[in-house]
Design a protein around this motif. Sequence first.
Motif, PDB file in Angstrom:
ATOM      1  N   ILE A 152      20.367  10.858 -20.508  1.00  0.00           N
ATOM      2  CA  ILE A 152      19.591  10.982 -19.282  1.00  0.00           C
ATOM      3  C   ILE A 152      20.376  11.943 -18.399  1.00  0.00           C
ATOM      4  CG2 ILE A 152      18.800   9.826 -17.186  1.00  0.00           C
ATOM      5  CD1 ILE A 152      18.528   7.249 -18.927  1.00  0.00           C
ATOM      6  N   THR A 153      19.740  13.029 -17.992  1.00  0.00           N
ATOM      7  CA  THR A 153      20.381  14.016 -17.132  1.00  0.00           C
ATOM      8  C   THR A 153      19.572  14.140 -15.851  1.00  0.00           C
ATOM      9  OG1 THR A 153      21.145  15.254 -19.064  1.00  0.00           O
ATOM     10  CG2 THR A 153      21.180  16.403 -16.949  1.00  0.00           C
ATOM     11  N   ILE A 154      20.248  14.003 -14.726  1.00  0.00           N
ATOM     12  CA  ILE A 154      19.628  14.169 -13.418  1.00  0.00           C
ATOM     13  C   ILE A 154      20.330  15.338 -12.741  1.00  0.00           C
ATOM     14  CG2 ILE A 154      19.173  13.103 -11.178  1.00  0.00           C
ATOM     15  CD1 ILE A 154      19.282  10.366 -12.641  1.00  0.00           C
ATOM     16  N   GLY A 155      19.560  16.340 -12.330  1.00  0.00           N
ATOM     17  CA  GLY A 155      20.109  17.562 -11.753  1.00  0.00           C
ATOM     18  C   GLY A 155      20.726  17.361 -10.382  1.00  0.00           C
ATOM     19  N   LYS A 156      21.106  18.470  -9.771  1.00  0.00           N
ATOM     20  CA  LYS A 156      21.703  18.405  -8.441  1.00  0.00           C
ATOM     21  C   LYS A 156      20.620  18.398  -7.364  1.00  0.00           C
ATOM     22  CE  LYS A 156      22.393  23.360  -8.249  1.00  0.00           C
ATOM     23  NZ  LYS A 156      23.312  24.467  -8.139  1.00  0.00           N
ATOM     24  N   ASP A 157      20.985  17.900  -6.196  1.00  0.00           N
ATOM     25  CA  ASP A 157      20.119  17.865  -5.008  1.00  0.00           C
ATOM     26  C   ASP A 157      18.862  17.028  -5.194  1.00  0.00           C
ATOM     27  OD1 ASP A 157      21.842  19.638  -3.546  1.00  0.00           O
ATOM     28  OD2 ASP A 157      21.006  21.293  -4.710  1.00  0.00           O
ATOM     29  N   CYS A 158      18.890  16.024  -6.044  1.00  0.00           N
ATOM     30  CA  CYS A 158      17.718  15.164  -6.263  1.00  0.00           C
ATOM     31  C   CYS A 158      17.710  13.998  -5.277  1.00  0.00           C
ATOM     32  CB  CYS A 158      17.712  14.621  -7.694  1.00  0.00           C
ATOM     33  SG  CYS A 158      17.445  15.885  -8.934  1.00  0.00           S
ATOM     34  N   LEU A 159      16.512  13.525  -4.973  1.00  0.00           N
ATOM     35  CA  LEU A 159      16.316  12.318  -4.164  1.00  0.00           C
ATOM     36  C   LEU A 159      15.570  11.308  -5.023  1.00  0.00           C
ATOM     37  CD1 LEU A 159      15.136  13.854  -0.774  1.00  0.00           C
ATOM     38  CD2 LEU A 159      17.352  12.807  -1.265  1.00  0.00           C
ATOM     39  N   ILE A 160      16.142  10.118  -5.168  1.00  0.00           N
ATOM     40  CA  ILE A 160      15.550   9.097  -6.027  1.00  0.00           C
ATOM     41  C   ILE A 160      15.309   7.851  -5.184  1.00  0.00           C
ATOM     42  CG2 ILE A 160      15.903   7.670  -8.068  1.00  0.00           C
ATOM     43  CD1 ILE A 160      17.596   9.974  -9.198  1.00  0.00           C
ATOM     44  N   GLY A 161      14.062   7.373  -5.147  1.00  0.00           N
ATOM     45  CA  GLY A 161      13.663   6.244  -4.314  1.00  0.00           C
ATOM     46  C   GLY A 161      14.118   4.904  -4.856  1.00  0.00           C
ATOM     47  N   THR A 162      13.733   3.845  -4.148  1.00  0.00           N
ATOM     48  CA  THR A 162      14.114   2.488  -4.552  1.00  0.00           C
ATOM     49  C   THR A 162      13.379   2.069  -5.824  1.00  0.00           C
ATOM     50  OG1 THR A 162      12.398   1.493  -3.176  1.00  0.00           O
ATOM     51  CG2 THR A 162      14.564   1.733  -2.189  1.00  0.00           C
ATOM     52  N   ASP A 163      14.038   1.234  -6.605  1.00  0.00           N
ATOM     53  CA  ASP A 163      13.462   0.631  -7.811  1.00  0.00           C
ATOM     54  C   ASP A 163      13.012   1.644  -8.867  1.00  0.00           C
ATOM     55  OD1 ASP A 163      13.650  -2.198  -7.139  1.00  0.00           O
ATOM     56  OD2 ASP A 163      12.168  -1.749  -5.595  1.00  0.00           O
ATOM     57  N   VAL A 164      13.577   2.827  -8.877  1.00  0.00           N
ATOM     58  CA  VAL A 164      13.245   3.807  -9.918  1.00  0.00           C
ATOM     59  C   VAL A 164      13.940   3.390 -11.211  1.00  0.00           C
ATOM     60  CG1 VAL A 164      13.599   6.213 -10.654  1.00  0.00           C
ATOM     61  CG2 VAL A 164      12.787   5.706  -8.338  1.00  0.00           C
ATOM     62  N   GLN A 165      13.213   3.512 -12.335  1.00  0.00           N
ATOM     63  CA  GLN A 165      13.736   3.149 -13.643  1.00  0.00           C
ATOM     64  C   GLN A 165      13.607   4.351 -14.581  1.00  0.00           C
ATOM     65  OE1 GLN A 165      11.983  -0.644 -15.013  1.00  0.00           O
ATOM     66  NE2 GLN A 165      11.126  -0.759 -12.951  1.00  0.00           N
ATOM     67  N   ILE A 166      14.680   4.645 -15.320  1.00  0.00           N
ATOM     68  CA  ILE A 166      14.684   5.763 -16.268  1.00  0.00           C
ATOM     69  C   ILE A 166      15.229   5.248 -17.596  1.00  0.00           C
ATOM     70  CG2 ILE A 166      15.500   8.097 -16.733  1.00  0.00           C
ATOM     71  CD1 ILE A 166      16.026   8.361 -13.690  1.00  0.00           C
ATOM     72  N   TYR A 167      14.469   5.471 -18.675  1.00  0.00           N
ATOM     73  CA  TYR A 167      14.849   4.982 -20.005  1.00  0.00           C
ATOM     74  C   TYR A 167      14.703   6.091 -21.039  1.00  0.00           C
ATOM     75  CZ  TYR A 167      13.859   0.557 -17.613  1.00  0.00           C
ATOM     76  OH  TYR A 167      13.830  -0.475 -16.727  1.00  0.00           O
TER      77      TYR A 167
END
Length: 192
Positions: free
Chosen positions: A102-117
């Motif tokens: 799982i790769t998340i880039g720079k300058d991202c905004l991630i809200g509450t209860d987000v799930q990544i699989y």
Amino acid sequence: MNIVMAKIKKIIAQGLFQNLRKIFYMFVSEIPIKAIINQPLQAMGKGRVLLKGDVTFGYAYSKDFYSRCGYIEARSKSAVIEINDNTFVNNSFTAIADSSSITIGKDCLIGTDVQIYDSDFHGLAPDERRSTSGESQPVHISDNVFIGNNAIILKGCRIGVNSVIAAGSLVCNDIPDNVIAGGVPCKVIRAL
């Protein structure tokens, strides 16, 4: 004066409570995390968690700050979770990489209860559900992506640069650059 003192006592008690929770989750975690951790974060697994630059977990003025924790798991030795510089991850975040990444880039905004699989975690055929771990495929979230509360991002998905994922969306296909997407399943709504 009594109102001011009551507020000060409340702030001190809340800070002490949250710091004790953060220390507890730090001790039960299997993977050390170096980030700005405002909400407790549990990091588990045999793989690698790479935080590159300033990454922030949790926000005091958002839901579940005192009641839940974030959870990151790089389950197998081949699993990798990478989060890049200046990314903000809100409360109750979950990311589990079973045997891929799982790769998340720079300058991202991630809200509450987000799930990544990155996996189904079980075989899909009835006779395989308890005996296999399912297929894993990398998840890639590009730079400057905004993911709304309660979104779920599934294996094999790529979210393009600058895109916005609406709250409550189920991302099960690629999302292009510079769009707003939402729904179940998540589809492009319009260009930015």
